[in-house]
Scaffold this active site. Structure first.
Site, PDB file in Angstrom:
ATOM      1  N   HIS A   1      65.748  38.526  39.199  1.00 20.95           N
ATOM      2  CA  HIS A   1      64.707  37.716  38.583  1.00 20.95           C
ATOM      3  C   HIS A   1      63.416  38.531  38.538  1.00 20.95           C
ATOM      4  CE1 HIS A   1      62.724  34.141  37.279  1.00 20.95           C
ATOM      5  NE2 HIS A   1      61.936  34.097  38.334  1.00 20.95           N
TER       6      HIS A   1
ATOM      7  N   ASN B   1      61.960  30.087  29.928  1.00 20.24           N
ATOM      8  CA  ASN B   1      62.998  31.117  29.995  1.00 20.24           C
ATOM      9  C   ASN B   1      64.137  30.734  29.063  1.00 20.24           C
ATOM     10  OD1 ASN B   1      65.044  32.916  30.711  1.00 20.24           O
ATOM     11  ND2 ASN B   1      64.426  32.962  32.844  1.00 20.24           N
TER      12      ASN B   1
ATOM     13  N   CYS C   1      63.336  36.288  31.761  1.00 22.88           N
ATOM     14  CA  CYS C   1      62.205  36.363  32.691  1.00 22.88           C
ATOM     15  C   CYS C   1      61.592  37.759  32.680  1.00 22.88           C
ATOM     16  CB  CYS C   1      62.624  35.966  34.099  1.00 22.88           C
ATOM     17  SG  CYS C   1      64.105  36.810  34.672  1.00 22.88           S
TER      18      CYS C   1
ATOM     19  N   ASP D   1      55.685  32.852  37.128  1.00 23.09           N
ATOM     20  CA  ASP D   1      57.129  32.834  37.337  1.00 23.09           C
ATOM     21  C   ASP D   1      57.751  31.913  36.293  1.00 23.09           C
ATOM     22  OD1 ASP D   1      59.696  32.785  38.200  1.00 23.09           O
ATOM     23  OD2 ASP D   1      59.279  32.187  40.254  1.00 23.09           O
TER      24      ASP D   1
END
Length: 1116
Positions: free
Chosen positions: A454, A202, A207, A471
């Site tokens: 997020h 990131n 993200c 993630d």
């Protein structure tokens, strides 16, 4: 809902709380449970894999007679770990029973231990089990927090009340249920090893991009097409979107660790400012696909984006009473589905194809039939192989005048059948032989609120039952429930803590929910989930990435072994000759540019000398090494030679001796004496000998160079060695020369003359000092010499600054570069710029400083003589830039600063034209002065016409400026100033007449919700008491000169705070509009709804500057 708080024993709050660890009690027999082997873990861990669990019941007799503050249960084992329950029978400084789960052997566990458990603690009601009090929580136990639980578990009054059923025969039953999960260190977790996939790093707030890129990567047909886009070995990833995406996909496919996206965002033309702005996944998806579609044109993969993602629907309007139907085919790459008011995807599709009735005032104007009742709707002609569904989780709340996130529960199926109910979503011309049965491939999730949060994605790359969560850098295996049900949103109910006592269950909104769904059509599954291997990847790309990987591995290996090695940097006379006067001017050498050796620490220095002998062809016995030292004045000079004893030591030991700062480097100067070109043994050095370094300065050439070094005696004088220095400089032996000592250069230059008649010792010269010398100048130095002596030249070099000038109109491109001094005044700088541009008057130059963070010009220019010097122009907070922006004005800046410049758009009363005029007047002028000035420049409909000035923003009138308002405070940067003639009817308003705002609008879907979008030119209209809409419409049509056929399609609405209320011809308008002053009346207006066919005016671009979110743009 209970709150977890680590706290001390004496805390008084009514909350669950951690208590400090206390000594273990002795002589407890452990209760055996099937266990896992114990492992020591560090903090920052997350649970994975199947847990071990167990229930433990603790029977405490004579409970009311316990007189200890703390009371521990016997030890029981779960998950291979020892646990016990800790209670405070009379409360931990509260009037509640306090109860905790404790790690029984915490004092004897290895350093850094950590374990994770979910657990519940209960006091059993022995009369009615359903009234037992049970609380659950979870915790990461470690040395600092070795017990965790509830300080206020239950009121002591209830516990000790014999009628309540908790204490029976003075016996209390306490129960613990513990689930222990194996924990994996977050930092050592290996996504590739655990899942076979790697994540994306990131960059700040990227993200949203990472989740989309992972989704696209895991559509193999898309990945294959990207690999087959033509690129060459000469392309640079940072300048080519195809190559950057190929590189990224290749690394995702073959790398063992998470992959950076910087090259890709650079190829988008994004600066770091863009990367740190969180954008919209849907917007990025569209922009990226459009860009790739464009880049794929005229290549072997042309049309891939359309083949994968493009579907078509038909918009239709069908008259009910006559035979007339209007249809329009449109393509889509994704579908926006409503979440609000829909329980699942099917409900959204039902709503999508819902038929709208056009009747009453809302009738449809059919070409030859006039106004007709009609049905309006959408049906699908075909769906794409990869169906992207964007869920409208964000919408505008008119009541609150803000964007809100819709967290409602919204279900989506694993299999989606769009042929259901006999193809209700399909148009008549749809190909019914194509089976529109889809299977879910990925779920993109947004966690958080409307202003940020997020993003991550759940994907099943091969459409198997195994889901993975992507993630950012971390990829984990997940089950289907996690990917589907837990992403539906809605509310979740916490388990009741006291069932049976009629307490309302606590519900909380789940802020993590699905935001985008990707489905793949079953019949296209094999084609899309295809095999992608090395042969799909261009040879040059494989080679490039292989080299990158090798370099990375090499660096990684070097880093891992760094503690075993010392880097030795060896500077020689040759380095000084090469660098001084080119790369550096102060001190002697840039150590980063000299030969460095990576030597194992245990190797004796004498062995290292053999390597130096091989490298530089200098025999070991002819080498003498000097240690460098950092002096108090921040200069760095050779300090002393190594002793024979030191040379017998290991390289590592020597580095520690030389370097007080912990650094893996050893810096040395290699002294080599020569006779002609042949190296000879260095002379013996006594305390009396001083090693000096010499630089020669030529003021004619403005050139400083290194000419050598000499040993001198401390008692000797410079005058005795002048002929030697002349020889080094190539001068005649008796040339008069001046000597200066270069003392320091930070923060300011210190370079002082040396008295040739003083001894070196008297002049305080020591080993490593630098003497600069030049030919002696006559008393009056020639004017053409800019820097006649060493101090002035060093001062110049120290303050020298190359500035990149850019035209303010083209802020991304360097126009020219100028070498300047940081001490140059404002006047010096503009003079040099004017000279470069061939401009006679430097005061017509206006400069603007650079913002280092946004990489853009600062919004406000530099005022005339508003900064003292160049150095201050270039500084931005704690950073220094080398960029300035310039513009050439038509009048001198000091004059301009006393004037106010306004751009005014003049709307002609009878002609359909708008002309923008630039008005410049003294700042103390009024709006009346602006209008008088404007009258001299514009064509009026009649000589006595009166003008007014309006403030227009986003196609609405916000203000009529009073003629006495000072112009100094008027801002035309974000809104348009409009001047127009005041119509006669407005001058003669009757007592019951109203002046209302009239705006054009369309209803538009933007950012996932229906919005009112204004466009065109707003205007005022006088309405009379009792006047109907039908009468007003005639006046509007005449004013705007709209043809009948077109005007018949227009709808009229009363809008208040953005909500339209459609009007009928018989409505009396004056009753709608409150009688009040016209200012601020933009909150209520008469809206004209029709399509926006007008050509966009150039100045309207200004109106879009003031947006709340920077739109996603890919520049290359």
């Amino acid at each position: 809902m209970t709150v977890m708080t680590p706290a001390s024993v004496d805390q008084q709050e009514d909350a669950e709380m951690l208590v400090p660890h206390s000594d273990l009690t002795d002589n407890h027999q452990p209760m055996e449970v099937v266990a896992q082997p114990e492992t020591a873990n560090t903090v920052e861990t997350q649970p994975v894999e199947d847990p071990s669990s167990s229930r433990f019941t603790w029977r405490i007799e004579n409970f009311s007679r316990l007189n200890t503050k703390k009371h521990y249960s016997e030890i029981f084992i779960v998950g291979g770990y020892k646990w016990r329950i800790l209670i405070f029978p009379k409360g931990n400084n509260v009037d509640h029973l306090s109860m905790y789960l404790d790690v029984a052997d915490s004092t004897s566990l290895p350093y850094g231990w950590s374990r994770y458990a979910q657990f519940s603690l209960a006091v059993i009601n022995q009369v009615h089990n359903k009234y037992s009090v049970r609380k659950d929580t979870q915790h990461q136990f470690n040395a600092r927090e070795s017990d965790w639980g509830f300080t206020s578990f239950m009121p002591l009054g209830e516990l000790y009340d014999p009628t309540r059923g908790f204490l029976v025969n003075d016996t209390l039953l306490v129960e613990a249920e513990v689930i222990v999960r194996r924990v994996v260190d977050y930092w050592s977790y290996d996504s590739k090893k655990e899942t076979g996939f790697v994540g994306l790093k990131n960059q700040g707030a990227t993200c949203y991009m990472n989740s989309l890129l992972q989704t696209l990567f895991h559509i193999p047909y898309f990945r294959k097409a990207v690999y087959h886009m033509p690129t060459t070995e000469n392309d640079m990833p940072s300048g080519s979107i195809p190559l950057a995406l190929q590189s990224l996909f290749y690394k995702l496919q073959y790398s063992d660790s998470s992959v950076a996206t910087k090259e890709l965002t650079k190829s988008f033309g994004w600066d770091t400012y863009d990367s740190f702005m969180q954008h919209d996944v849907q917007e990025l998806n569209r922009v990226l696909c459009e860009k790739l579609e464009d880049k794929m044109k005229r290549t072997v993969v042309e049309g891939t984006i359309q083949q994968l993602f493009e579907g078509h629907h038909m918009n239709y309007i069908e008259c009910i009473n006559v035979d007339y139907k209007s249809t329009r085919k449109e393509s889509f790459y994704d579908l926006q589905l409503d979440v609000k008011g829909c329980c699942d995807v099917y409900a959204s599709f039902d709503k999508y194809v819902e038929v709208e009735r056009l009747e009453g005032d809302n009738k449809y104007h059919a070409e030859q039939f006039g106004l007709q009742d009609a049905k309006k709707g959408v049906l699908f002609i075909d769906f794409p192989p990869v169906l992207q569904l964007q869920l409208k989780r964000f919408e505008y709340d008119f009541m609150r005048d803000t964007m809100v996130k819709i967290n409602d529960r919204y279900e989506f199926p694993l299999q989606l059948d769009l042929d259901r109910e006999n193809g209700k979503y399909l148009s008549p011309e749809a190909d019914r032989s194509v089976r529109n049965l889809y299977t879910l491939h990925s779920v993109l999730v947004h966690s958080g609120g409307v202003h940020g949060g997020h993003y991550y994605a759940f994907i099943r790359p091969t459409l198997s039952d195994q889901w993975y969560k992507f993630d950012d850098e971390r990829v984990t295996k997940e089950d289907m429930k996690r990917a589907l049900e837990e992403q539906y949103g809605g509310e979740e109910e916490l388990p009741q803590t006291n069932p049976g006592f009629n307490n309302t269950p606590f519900k909380f909104t789940k802020y993590s929910n699905a935001y985008m769904l990707v489905y793949i059509r079953e019949s296209d599954k094999d084609k899309i989930i295809c095999n992608v291997d090395e042969k799909d990847i261009a040879e040059h790309l494989r080679e490039r990435l292989k080299k990158e990987q090798e370099e990375k591995e090499h660096k990684k290996k070097e880093k891992a072994e760094a503690h075993l090695y010392t880097i030795i940097k060896v500077a020689r006379d040759e380095d000084l000759v090469e660098q001084i006067g080119r790369d550096i001017y102060f001190d002697l050498v840039d150590h980063d540019k000299v030969r460095s050796f990576r030597i194992q620490k245990q190797i004796p220095f004498n062995i290292f000398k053999e390597e130096v002998a091989k490298e530089f062809k200098i025999p070991v016995q002819l080498q003498r090494f000097w240690l460098w030292a950092k002096r108090q004045n921040h200069t760095y000079r050779p300090n002393r030679p190594l002793t024979h004893l030191e040379e017998t030591q290991s390289v590592g030991t020597l580095r520690e001796v030389s370097n007080k700062v912990h650094n893996a480097e050893l810096k040395l100067f290699l002294e080599v004496e020569r006779l002609g070109f042949r190296p000879i043994a260095p002379p013996d050095k006594t305390k009396e000998d001083i090693l000096l370094f010499f630089k020669h300065y030529d003021p004619e050439k403005e050139e400083l160079r290194y000419v050598g070094r000499l040993f001198v005696k401390g008692t000797g004088k410079p005058i005795e060695m002048l002929s030697r220095l002349n020889e080094m400089a190539g001068y005649a032996p008796n040339e008069e020369i001046d000597l200066y000592e270069e003392i320091k250069f930070e923060p300011t230059v210190m370079c002082e003359p040396i008295d040739k008649k003083f001894t070196f010792r008297a002049s305080q010269l020591e080993d490593g000092d630098i003497i600069c010398f030049q030919k002696s100048l006559p008393v009056e130095s020639p004017e053409y010499l800019r820097y006649p002596d060493v101090p002035s030249f060093l001062e110049y070099v120290h303050n020298r600054q190359v500035v990149h000038f850019r035209s303010l109109e083209k802020p991304k491109e360097d126009d020219f570069c100028l070498e300047m001094s940081k001490l140059d005044t404002y006047d010096d700088v503009v003079e040099k710029v004017a000279q470069q541009l061939g401009l006679d008057d430097p005061s017509k130059i206006r400069l603007t400083a650079h913002n280092c963070y946004s990489q853009q010009p600062k919004p406000q220019p530099i005022k005339y003589r508003g900064v003292e010097n160049l150095s201050l122009m270039l500084v931005h907070y704690n950073q220094t830039s080398d960029i300035l922006y310039y513009e050439v004005l038509d009048i001198p800046l000091p004059e301009l600063q006393c004037l106010k410049t306004l751009k005014v758009a003049f709307h002609h009363a009878t002609k359909d034209e708008v002309i923008i005029h630039t008005i410049r007047l003294p700042k103390q002028s009024t709006v009346g002065d602006v209008l008088n000035d404007l009258k001299t420049k514009v064509e009026l409909s009649h000589p006595n016409a009166e003008l007014r000035l309006l403030e227009v923003f986003y196609h609405k009138i916000y203000k009529i400026f009073p003629s006495n308002e000072k112009i100094e405070n008027i801002n035309d940067q974000y809104w348009t100033l409009r001047a127009e003639e005041i119509p006669e009817e407005e001058k003669n308003l009757g007592p019951n007449d109203r002046l209302i705002h009239v705006y054009h609008f369309i209803k538009e879907t933007a950012q996932n919700q229906l919005q009112i979008q204004n466009f065109g030119e707003p205007f005022f209209l006088v309405i009379h008491e009792g006047e109907t809409l039908a009468e007003i419409k005639l006046r509007i049509q005449k004013k705007l000169q709209v043809p009948d056929e077109e005007f018949a399609k227009w709808k009229f609405a009363f809008l208040s705070l953005g909500r339209p209320e459609y009007l009928q011809d018989s409505d009396i308008l004056s009753s709608r509009f409150q009688r009040r002053d016209v200012y601020g009346a933009w909150e209520q207006y008469l809206g004209l709804e029709h399509s926006d066919n007008a050509p966009k005016r150039a100045y309207a671009a200004n109106q879009n500057r003031h947006t709340f979110e920077k739109p996603v743009k890919i520049y290359n």
